[in-house]
Design a protein around this motif. Structure first.
Motif, PDB file in Angstrom:
ATOM      1  N   MET A  98      -1.288   8.441   7.696  1.00  0.00           N
ATOM      2  CA  MET A  98       0.150   8.406   8.025  1.00  0.00           C
ATOM      3  C   MET A  98       0.999   8.361   6.762  1.00  0.00           C
ATOM      4  O   MET A  98       2.026   9.035   6.663  1.00  0.00           O
ATOM      5  N   LEU A  99       0.583   7.539   5.802  1.00  0.00           N
ATOM      6  CA  LEU A  99       1.330   7.462   4.543  1.00  0.00           C
ATOM      7  C   LEU A  99       1.299   8.817   3.841  1.00  0.00           C
ATOM      8  O   LEU A  99       2.312   9.292   3.330  1.00  0.00           O
ATOM      9  N   TRP A 100       0.135   9.411   3.871  1.00  0.00           N
ATOM     10  CA  TRP A 100      -0.063  10.710   3.236  1.00  0.00           C
ATOM     11  C   TRP A 100       0.911  11.731   3.817  1.00  0.00           C
ATOM     12  O   TRP A 100       1.597  12.464   3.094  1.00  0.00           O
ATOM     13  N   TRP A 119       4.610  11.136   2.730  1.00  0.00           N
ATOM     14  CA  TRP A 119       5.018  11.458   1.362  1.00  0.00           C
ATOM     15  C   TRP A 119       4.750  12.898   1.013  1.00  0.00           C
ATOM     16  O   TRP A 119       4.836  13.291  -0.146  1.00  0.00           O
ATOM     17  N   THR A 120       4.375  13.712   1.980  1.00  0.00           N
ATOM     18  CA  THR A 120       4.145  15.122   1.688  1.00  0.00           C
ATOM     19  C   THR A 120       5.163  16.027   2.374  1.00  0.00           C
ATOM     20  O   THR A 120       5.636  16.978   1.784  1.00  0.00           O
ATOM     21  N   PHE A 121       5.516  15.697   3.616  1.00  0.00           N
ATOM     22  CA  PHE A 121       6.296  16.650   4.406  1.00  0.00           C
ATOM     23  C   PHE A 121       7.777  16.313   4.440  1.00  0.00           C
ATOM     24  O   PHE A 121       8.139  15.146   4.459  1.00  0.00           O
ATOM     25  N   PRO A 122       8.603  17.361   4.507  1.00  0.00           N
ATOM     26  CA  PRO A 122      10.007  17.126   4.842  1.00  0.00           C
ATOM     27  C   PRO A 122      10.141  16.776   6.330  1.00  0.00           C
ATOM     28  O   PRO A 122       9.174  16.856   7.073  1.00  0.00           O
ATOM     29  N   LEU A 127       0.836  -1.195   0.000  1.00  0.00           N
ATOM     30  CA  LEU A 127       0.000   0.000   0.000  1.00  0.00           C
ATOM     31  C   LEU A 127       0.874   1.250   0.000  1.00  0.00           C
ATOM     32  O   LEU A 127       0.630   2.202  -0.737  1.00  0.00           O
ATOM     33  N   GLU A 128       1.915   1.220   0.831  1.00  0.00           N
ATOM     34  CA  GLU A 128       2.798   2.376   0.917  1.00  0.00           C
ATOM     35  C   GLU A 128       3.446   2.650  -0.440  1.00  0.00           C
ATOM     36  O   GLU A 128       3.538   3.792  -0.877  1.00  0.00           O
ATOM     37  N   ARG A 129       3.873   1.592  -1.101  1.00  0.00           N
ATOM     38  CA  ARG A 129       4.495   1.777  -2.419  1.00  0.00           C
ATOM     39  C   ARG A 129       3.504   2.348  -3.421  1.00  0.00           C
ATOM     40  O   ARG A 129       3.832   3.242  -4.197  1.00  0.00           O
ATOM     41  N   LYS A 130       2.286   1.810  -3.370  1.00  0.00           N
ATOM     42  CA  LYS A 130       1.280   2.266  -4.337  1.00  0.00           C
ATOM     43  C   LYS A 130       0.884   3.717  -4.051  1.00  0.00           C
ATOM     44  O   LYS A 130       0.808   4.540  -4.963  1.00  0.00           O
ATOM     45  N   VAL A 131       0.637   4.013  -2.767  1.00  0.00           N
ATOM     46  CA  VAL A 131       0.202   5.358  -2.407  1.00  0.00           C
ATOM     47  C   VAL A 131       1.291   6.369  -2.739  1.00  0.00           C
ATOM     48  O   VAL A 131       1.041   7.408  -3.362  1.00  0.00           O
ATOM     49  N   SER A 132       2.535   6.033  -2.352  1.00  0.00           N
ATOM     50  CA  SER A 132       3.622   6.977  -2.634  1.00  0.00           C
ATOM     51  C   SER A 132       3.786   7.148  -4.132  1.00  0.00           C
ATOM     52  O   SER A 132       4.005   8.250  -4.627  1.00  0.00           O
TER      53      SER A 132
END
Lengths: 326, 392
Positions: A284-286, A289-292, A37-42
């Motif tokens: 959490m994934l969101w 992959w958005t913030f530094p 899921l993490e790979r797909k979402v990212s």
């Protein structure tokens, strides 16, 4: 009436065996799914496709990766502290898996039901950092040591607001049994009663799982891989498994305490329960992959100067309101 | 202090505190330890090695150790004629290879007093500025990567890919271009190239708004950048720092404006400066520079005349008069200078390349003192060094 596994299975050893098998199966399948899921979402957030080749939508890619990890050589660096180094991957994994058993997934079923469920969850979660420090200390690597030191400092700092936020909820529910807390949330979830508490809990939970933007202990661009720099193959996979299972646990706590657990209209309880859990994980994934990433001292400042005073104030207001209302 | 590091075995062992070859610690109390960052480190830009002396996570002393990507470009120049050195130039800094390649051509043209046709001059400006934008886009992505933000990296690489494709069609290479010739360029550009470039500029303008929304106004990004890695005006000038790093300290020095070369004096563009001299100031300057480069490209496309792209009589082998020549351009990282010494033969007696990254990196020990380990990578990233360019 809430049933546990020992109610359903008469033989106590059989019950234990079944529980262990069920938890391990869930933890493993869940980690495989989450990594995918993490790979797909990212990938989708970055205008890529992610895994597509192995299985439908690349779903079996992580399975193949596990085969690769299993077949890899286990490398132990020179001059390690052998007991600590070898025990760390197991110590990090076991408490996390134990924590999984405590949540009621439906009105009528939980694997284990105790009247101090919430305390146990936090106790198990607290043990994970010992393992991280063991790994960092035993690896004989400065990056690992730095990562471990950061991890311990961070987790101590963020465990306080985490527990303070949970404490406010137990005060309202008047119980530490997770099933009772869920049941106490009648027609509306506690996030409406405790919006600040829920927010504090969620931020601290993301920090507890060492996920970006709080992934300071394993900050790739600074510390190579942090505390698990020197771990390869399946030992590394165990750390990975623990991290992803940890995400599920903190989300399960959040679901049970603030989102009404298995409660919801029409659909059966487990669907609501896991739906809420995976929604929180998606957030959490969101975030990741958005913030530094924050800097270490900024992270600590945020915990000690913002979250903890806020959580204390929240607790105080909750207590006062409860007293006045009673 | 530095000389100790070059004793046998020092490079391998200097990271351990028990090492007899290690540099003497700045803090003799034994409260500090060494951390060897690089040359193999996931986010070191190239093969730079930083020997850090740390107290906790605070840097007490920093010593950059370079030379891991030394390819002897300057020595190679002494063993081949002027034409044969052309492919080397773009490999000195592979991220702004076009600028370097054209700069070498312009240096030789200045030495031989060759006239360049108008069309070739305009083409050179367009491709050089495209190259500058692509270099800055790569910097944008990797800088965010250094700060732990992974997604902007892929966005900016998507845009950079468009530039590489556009340049690939004309020059035949994606990165290490050898497009310039003494007196002009190898291939003429067609209408499709100009149209693609115009379309790309429109696309990038839209994307810039997206970048600002995603990055510039992000609270975490700002807190990581504001006041971090201050290279003030005096330090910058003392160390010979140039390029966006110098302009971020408030010095409006740009070779394109200070000593115009080619036809840069004919274009309207601003020299973006900032006053903070920190990571954020350098970020602002680079982002603003991309906009200015786009302005220049648009003017060049509007003005590009028809005509030849090479002089009528192309030079192949030649023997310049005895003498010394210096020629400087503004690369994506700062002032790139070429110093050619000719002894009258068809082989240069000596070519010295003044690469901006080397000077920009030199101020690191001063800048990093007292900062955190986490900021090391961020500061290095904000200065935008290219290690092969440092080592040459």
């Amino acid at each position: 009436m809430l049933k546990t596994l020992s109610d359903l299975v008469p033989n106590v050893f059989l019950a234990m065996l079944l529980a262990a098998a069920a938890i391990m199966a869930f933890a493993t399948v869940n980690a495989l799914f989450l990594v995918w899921l993490e790979r797909k979402v990212s990938a989708r957030m970055q205008r890529r496709y992610g895994p597509t080749v192995v299985g439908p939508f690349g779903m079996f890619q992580t399975l193949v990766d596990v085969v690769k990890l299993l077949s890899k050589q286990l490398i132990s660096p020179k001059d390690i502290d052998k007991p600590l180094y070898h025990l760390a991957p197991i110590v990090v994994f076991v408490p996390v898996v134990l924590g999984l058993s405590l949540f009621p997934i439906d009105k009528s079923f939980a694997l284990v039901d105790t009247n101090v469920g919430l305390v146990l969850v936090f106790a198990f979660a607290g043990m994970g950092f010992i393992a991280i420090f063991m790994a960092g200390w035993g690896s004989n690597n400065k990056y690992a040591l730095l990562g471990a030191m950061r991890a311990v400092a961070q987790n101590i700092a963020y465990e306080i607001p985490l527990i303070l936020a949970a404490l406010a909820v137990t005060m309202i529910a008047r119980s530490m049994r997770i099933a009772d807390i869920v049941e106490a949330q009648g027609s509306f979830p506690y996030i409406l009663v405790q919006p600040i508490g829920a927010l504090i809990y969620y931020i601290s939970a993301v920090a507890e799982t060492n996920r970006a933007p709080f992934d300071i202990p394993e900050a790739e661009s600074e510390l190579v891989a942090g505390f698990h720099t020197e771990y390869s193959g399946m030992r590394f996979a165990l750390f990975f498994l623990a991290e992803y299972t940890n995400m599920v646990i903190v989300s399960m706590v959040a679901t049970s305490l603030f989102l009404g657990g298995y409660k919801g209209p029409l659909l059966p309880g487990p669907v609501w329960f896991f739906g809420k859990v995976y929604f929180l994980i998606f957030v959490m994934l969101w975030l990741r992959w958005t913030f530094p990433r924050l800097r270490f001292d900024q992270l600590m400042t945020f915990a000690w100067k913002v979250l903890i005073p806020l959580a204390l104030a929240n607790l105080l207001v909750t207590a006062t309101v409860l007293k006045v209302m009673s | 202090m530095t000389s100790d590091l070059h004793k046998p075995g020092a490079a391998l062992a200097a990271g351990t505190s028990a090492d007899p070859w290690a540099t003497p610690p700045a803090d003799p109390d034994g409260e500090t330890y060494y951390l060897n960052m690089g040359p193999q480190h996931p986010s070191m830009h190239g093969v730079l090695r930083l020997l850090l002396e740390l107290r906790g996570e605070e840097i007490v002393k920093c010593e950059p150790i370079i030379g891991y990507a030394h390819r002897a470009h300057e020595k190679m120049a002494e063993n081949r004629n002027y034409m044969m050195f052309l492919p080397n130039t773009s490999r000195v800094d592979y991220l702004s290879g076009m600028i370097y390649n054209i700069a070498y051509c312009q240096a030789v043209e200045k030495m031989l007093a060759i006239e360049v046709p108008e069309r070739a001059e305009h083409i050179r400006v367009i491709v050089c500025e495209l190259n500058r934008v692509s270099s800055h886009l790569l910097w944008f992505g990797t800088f965010l990567l250094d700060l732990g933000g992974i997604t902007p990296f892929l966005y900016s690489f998507d845009d950079r890919e468009q530039i590489l494709s556009i340049l690939d069609r004309v020059t035949g290479s994606r990165l290490t271009y050898c497009y310039g010739r003494f007196g002009g360029v190898t291939e003429d550009v067609d209408k499709k190239f100009l149209d693609e470039t115009t379309a790309f500029l429109a696309r990038l303008r839209g994307r810039m708004a997206e970048y600002h929304a995603l990055v510039t106004d992000n609270v975490i990004f700002r807190s990581r950048c504001e006041g971090v890695g201050v290279i003030d005006r005096e330090t910058a000038i003392e160390y010979g720092v140039t390029g966006p790093t110098l302009r971020a300290a408030g010095v409006p020095y740009d070779v394109r404006r200070a000593e115009p070369y080619g036809i840069y004096d004919r274009f309207e563009f601003d020299i973006p400066t900032a006053s903070g001299a920190d990571n954020l100031a350098r970020y602002y300057v680079r982002v603003a520079e991309m906009e200015q480069s786009m302005r220049i490209i648009e003017q060049a496309i509007a003005k590009i005349p028809d005509g030849p792209i090479m002089p009528e009589k192309a030079l192949k082998r030649f023997k310049p008069d005895v003498g010394e020549h210096y020629f400087a351009v503004e690369s994506a990282r700062g002032q790139f200078g070429i110093y050619i010494v000719s002894d009258g033969s068809d082989v240069p007696f000596r070519i010295k390349l003044r690469t901006p990254s080397f000077s920009n990196l030199a101020c690191m020990p001063d800048v990093l003192r007292g900062t955190m380990v986490a900021d090391t990578i961020a500061i290095l990233g904000s200065i935008d060094i290219v290690l092969p360019e440092v080592d040459r």
